[in-house]
Write an enzyme that holds these catalytic residues in place. Structure first.
Site, PDB file in Angstrom:
ATOM      1  N   LEU B  11       5.423  12.751  13.678  1.00 34.98           N
ATOM      2  CA  LEU B  11       5.670  11.452  14.330  1.00 34.98           C
ATOM      3  C   LEU B  11       4.496  11.073  15.223  1.00 34.98           C
ATOM      4  CD1 LEU B  11       9.450  11.189  15.397  1.00 34.98           C
ATOM      5  CD2 LEU B  11       8.270   9.980  13.569  1.00 34.98           C
ATOM      6  N   VAL B  14       0.974   6.958  13.176  1.00 39.67           N
ATOM      7  CA  VAL B  14       1.393   6.398  11.884  1.00 39.67           C
ATOM      8  C   VAL B  14       2.884   6.662  11.671  1.00 39.67           C
ATOM      9  CG1 VAL B  14       1.083   6.449   9.381  1.00 39.67           C
ATOM     10  CG2 VAL B  14      -0.908   6.652  10.872  1.00 39.67           C
ATOM     11  N   LYS B 106      -5.307  12.212   2.193  1.00 43.93           N
ATOM     12  CA  LYS B 106      -6.422  12.143   1.228  1.00 43.93           C
ATOM     13  C   LYS B 106      -7.038  13.503   0.939  1.00 43.93           C
ATOM     14  CE  LYS B 106      -9.386  10.972   5.012  1.00 43.93           C
ATOM     15  NZ  LYS B 106      -8.228  11.039   5.918  1.00 43.93           N
ATOM     16  N   GLY B 135      -6.697   2.853   3.755  1.00 46.13           N
ATOM     17  CA  GLY B 135      -5.538   2.489   4.592  1.00 46.13           C
ATOM     18  C   GLY B 135      -4.711   1.303   4.134  1.00 46.13           C
ATOM     19  N   ILE B 137      -5.495  -1.368   2.428  1.00 41.00           N
ATOM     20  CA  ILE B 137      -5.870  -2.085   1.204  1.00 41.00           C
ATOM     21  C   ILE B 137      -5.119  -1.474   0.020  1.00 41.00           C
ATOM     22  CG2 ILE B 137      -7.766  -2.825  -0.283  1.00 41.00           C
ATOM     23  CD1 ILE B 137      -9.716  -2.207   1.972  1.00 41.00           C
ATOM     24  N   GLY B 188     -11.827   5.734  20.017  1.00 38.04           N
ATOM     25  CA  GLY B 188     -10.830   6.480  19.249  1.00 38.04           C
ATOM     26  C   GLY B 188     -11.033   6.386  17.745  1.00 38.04           C
ATOM     27  N   ASP B 202     -15.093  12.630   4.307  1.00 37.57           N
ATOM     28  CA  ASP B 202     -13.916  11.766   4.212  1.00 37.57           C
ATOM     29  C   ASP B 202     -14.081  10.758   3.068  1.00 37.57           C
ATOM     30  OD1 ASP B 202     -11.486  10.366   5.712  1.00 37.57           O
ATOM     31  OD2 ASP B 202     -12.980   8.810   5.335  1.00 37.57           O
ATOM     32  N   LYS B 206     -12.034  10.224  -0.808  1.00 30.46           N
ATOM     33  CA  LYS B 206     -11.501   8.954  -1.307  1.00 30.46           C
ATOM     34  C   LYS B 206     -12.114   8.597  -2.663  1.00 30.46           C
ATOM     35  CE  LYS B 206     -10.485   7.578   3.399  1.00 30.46           C
ATOM     36  NZ  LYS B 206     -11.081   6.997   4.626  1.00 30.46           N
TER      37      LYS B 206
END
EC number: 1.1.1.3
Lengths: 428, 428
Positions: B11, B14, B106, B135, B137, B188, B202, B206
Site C-alpha cells: 500500500l 500507487v 517491469k 506508466g 500510457i 522525488g 530501467d 521496458k
C-alpha cells in the site's frame, strides 16, 4: 483453418487496401484470432474497372447489394462508401440480417450514430468504427478500454489532416491561404470542394464521436460550435509565431461539472504544448483526465493504408468476439446524460486581431472595450499595415465565452474597427 | 450488484491510489463491467501505519500472504511490491491458486516474464501488466489490440521519466549532470541510488517487454545493449541543440528482416521529430509500422495516480473477461522466433564527440579514421575548449554498428584523442 468471410462495400483506395493488409498479415492475424479472415465479395459500381484487383484477391464482384445481404456465409460487412445514403440503409440491412458491421464513415456515425448503435444492439451484432476518427490512431479503442478507469475532462484534437497541412505550410513557408489550399488540392489532401475540411465540418463530426466515447454524451453536430480556417490571414499566423504559438484547427470537447461544451475553431497553441508538434497532414488527440492527467495520441489521420489498418483491427476484434461468443457488446458502453455548458460557464484565453484606421487613440479604445467587460489583457501589440490601416492584436487573460461575445459585439460597433480573428489560446 | 474482490500487495503511493480510483469511478466502472470491483484485503509490512487508509476504504490489512492466498473470495491479486522477490513467489502462488494477477512490476516481467506468462496460461487465469511500461500510457494494450493488423518495424521510446527530466533541465537551464540529478532527487523523481535510471537499466526492462508485444520476440535483458546518461556532458547537449537536436535517452527495438536489435542509449533526436517534444518527466513511445506508418503515444511514465489508473484499467479488463467467461487468454498472443540482428546489419547515423589536444592536423586525423572505414561525414565541427584541448564533433552519414566499433577502436588508439560520446542520431 476456419474462414471468416467479409464483404467490402466500395473498392476505392481504402477498400482495395483491406484485402491487401489481410493477406500481408494473414499469419499474425490467424495467430491472434484463430481464424482466416478473407474478403469474399465486394460491392462496386463498375465491375470491369475492379476486375484485376478482384482476380488478384479472389473477390467476387457485384453491383447488387442483395447478393451480399443474402449470402449467409458473409458474417461481416465493411462499409467504405462514405456519406449518408445508401451507406446508412446498407448498414441497417446488414445489421438486421445478423451481420456484423465495420465502417470508417464519420458523417454517418456523427449524424445517425444513435440509430445505428441501437440497431446493432437489437440485432446482438458488432458495430465498430475505429477508422472514423483520426484514421490510423486507435483513439476510440483507447478511450473505451484504457481510460475506462479514468475521468476524462477534455479532449482536444487536430482531427483534419488537410487543414493541418495548410496551416503548417502557411507557418513554415509563408504561403497565403489560397496557395496552401491549392497545394493541398494538388497533393490530393483536399477535395475540389474543400468545404467540409476548411469550414471545420469534418472535424465537428469527429468531435461528436469523440464526445460519445470520452463523456458518454451524444452531442448533435449542431451543438458543436464551428469555425473553420477559410481565408485565415497570413499576418495572424506570423503574429502567432512571433508570440510563441502555432495556429491549429482544434476540435475540442470539455466537461465542466456534469455538462459538456464542444467546438471546432482555429486555436493559438503554445509551442511547448504537445499538439503544437503535430505538423503537416498528421493528426493528434490530446486527452486531459484526472488519473493519467495528460496523454496524447499521434498518427496519420487519413490515407488508404492507415485507414485500412484501422478497419482490419476492427475486423480482428469482431473475429475474436465471434470466436469467444461475445458479439453484440457496444464498442463504447459508457453512457451519461447529455447536458450542454452555457456560454457563461465556458472559459478561455482569446486572441483578437483587429484592423483599425491608423490614428491616435485606437489602442485606448480597444483597451476600454476589453477591460470594460471585466476582462484583463495579457498582451497588446500594434502593427503598421499598408495604407492608413494598422492591426492591433490582443491576447486576453481568461474570460467567459459570454464576455467574448460582448467584446466582439462592441468591436463590431466601432466603424473604424474591423475584427479579423477571434481565436482561443491554448497555453501549456 | 455482484462484487469482485481484489487484494493489493503493497500500500505505497500507487497501492493507496487503487482503492481511491475504484471508488471515484465506481459508477462508470460498474457500467462497463457489470460488477463492483473493490479492494477487500491488503498485504502490508506495518499495519498501524496503514490503519487510517484501511478504515477509509474498509480494507482488511494483513502481514501474512497466506490470508490472501487462502481467501477464496479474492479473485484478483494486484502486486505492487516491486523488484523480484518475494513478488515473484507471491504471483506464482496466486496464479496456481486460480487467482488473476495484475502487476506494475517491469523488473519481474522483463526478467521472468516467460515463466509467469506460462504459469498464468497453465492455470487458465489472466495476467495483465499495462502499468509496467510507460506508466499512464496504454501502450501494451494498443500494440496488442490495435496494431495486430499492422507490421511494426520499430519502437523507440522515452521510457524513463527521471532521465528525461534531467536531460530537459540540462538543455533548457544549462544545468550540469550533477545539478540535474540533485534536482531530480529533491523532487522525488530519482532514487538516492539512481543507478537503474541513469544507467539505462530501467529503460532496458521496458524495451524487453515492448519487444515481446511489438515483435512477439522474447529478448533477454542481456541482449539489449545499454548505455546510460551518467556523466553526460553539458557541452554535448549544447552542441546538439545548436545542430537542431535534443539529446534523449531512447530505448529502441527494431526489426530487420526477421531479426531484432534492441538498445538503450542517448540519441540526438531532430527537433522536428515527435519524440523531441517529449519534455521533463513525460514519456513517449514512437512506433513505425507498415500500415499506420508512424504513431506516437505520449503521457506520464510514472506517478501514483497515472500508474494506479493503468492498474485499474487492467482490473476492468479482468472483470470483463470474468463476466464473459473468457479468462486465461494471453495479454499478448503474438509469438515469433527470437533472432538477434548482427552488428554488421544494424545501421544508423552517429554523433561522435572527441576531446583532442589542440594542435594542427587533428581534424585531418579524425577525418582519415572515419572515412578510412568507408563512412562519410555529414558535419564536422571544432570547438576550442579550456587549456590546450579542443573538442571535435562529427555527425556521420549512415553506417553499420560494426563500422562504428572500428571507428571507436581507432579513436581510442590515438593517445591525443579522448572519446567523450558516441550517440545515435535520429532524424525526422
Amino acid at each position: 483453418m476456419e474462414k471468416l468471410k467479409v464483404a467490402v462495400l466500395g473498392l476505392g483506395t481504402v477498400g482495395a487496401s483491406v484485402p491487401l493488409i489481410l493477406r500481408e498479415h494473414q499469419e499474425k492475424i490467424s495467430q491472434v484470432t484463430g481464424v482466416e479472415i478473407l474478403v469474399s465479395k465486394a460491392l462496386v459500381r463498375n465491375i470491369p474497372a475492379k476486375k484485376a484487383l478482384a482476380e488478384e484477391y479472389d473477390i467476387e464482384l457485384t453491383t447488387n447489394y442483395e447478393d451480399i445481404l443474402n449470402d449467409s456465409e458473409i458474417k461481416i460487412v465493411v462499409e467504405l462508401i462514405g456519406q449518408i445514403e445508401p451507406a446508412k440503409t446498407y448498414i441497417l440491412e446488414a445489421l438486421a440480417k445478423g451481420k456484423h458491421v465495420v465502417t470508417a464513415n464519420k458523417d454517418l456515425l456523427a449524424l445517425h450514430g444513435k440509430e445505428l448503435i441501437s440497431a446493432a444492439k437489437k440485432a446482438k451484432v458488432d458495430l465498430y468504427y475505429e477508422a472514423s476518427v483520426a484514421g490510423g490512431i486507435p483513439i476510440l479503442r483507447t478511450i473505451a478500454n484504457s481510460l475506462a478507469a479514468d475521468n476524462i475532462t477534455s479532449v482536444k484534437g487536430i482531427l483534419n489532416g488537410t487543414t493541418n497541412y495548410m496551416l503548417s505550410k502557411m507557418a513554415t513557408e509563408g504561403s497565403t491561404y489560397e496557395e496552401a489550399l491549392a497545394e493541398a488540392q494538388s497533393l490530393g489532401f483536399a477535395e475540389s470542394d474543400p468545404t467540409n475540411d476548411v469550414d471545420g465540418i469534418d472535424a465537428a463530426y469527429k468531435v461528436a464521436i469523440l464526445s460519445q466515447f470520452a463523456f458518454g454524451m451524444s452531442l448533435e453536430v449542431g451543438d458543436i460550435e464551428q469555425q473553420g480556417i477559410r481565408g485565415i490571414a497570413q499576418a495572424d499566423i506570423q503574429m502567432a509565431q512571433q508570440l510563441g504559438y502555432e495556429v491549429k484547427l482544434i476540435g475540442s470537447a470539455e466537461k465542466n461539472q456534469g455538462s459538456v461544451s464542444a467546438n471546432v475553431g482555429p486555436v493559438l497553441v503554445a509551442k511547448s504544448h504537445p499538439l503544437a508538434s503535430v505538423q503537416n497532414e498528421m493528426n493528434g488527440v490530446y486527452v486531459k483526465s484526472s488519473g493519467v492527467r495528460e496523454s496524447m495520441y499521434y498518427g496519420p489521420g487519413a490515407g488508404a493504408k492507415p485507414t485500412a489498418t484501422s478497419v482490419v483491427s476492427d475486423l480482428i476484434t469482431v473475429a475474436k468476439n465471434s470466436r469467444l461468443g461475445i458479439n453484440g457488446y457496444l464498442f463504447n458502453s459508457y453512457v451519461s446524460d447529455t447536458k450542454l455548458t452555457s456560454a457563461t460557464e465556458i472559459k478561455g484565453k482569446f486572441y483578437l486581431s483587429i484592423q483599425v484606421v491608423d490614428k491616435v487613440g485606437q489602442f485606448l479604445k480597444l483597451t476600454e472595450i476589453i477591460t470594460g467587460t471585466g476582462v484583463s489583457i495579457d498582451q497588446l501589440i500594434q502593427q503598421k499595415s499598408a495604407n492608413d490601416s494598422a492591426r492591433i492584436v490582443a491576447i486576453t487573460h481568461e474570460m467567459t465565452k459570454a464576455q467574448l461575445m460582448t467584446v466582439i459585439d462592441q468591436i463590431n460597433d466601432v466603424t473604424e474597427f474591423k475584427l479579423i480573428a477571434a481565436y482561443e489560446v491554448l497555453d501549456k
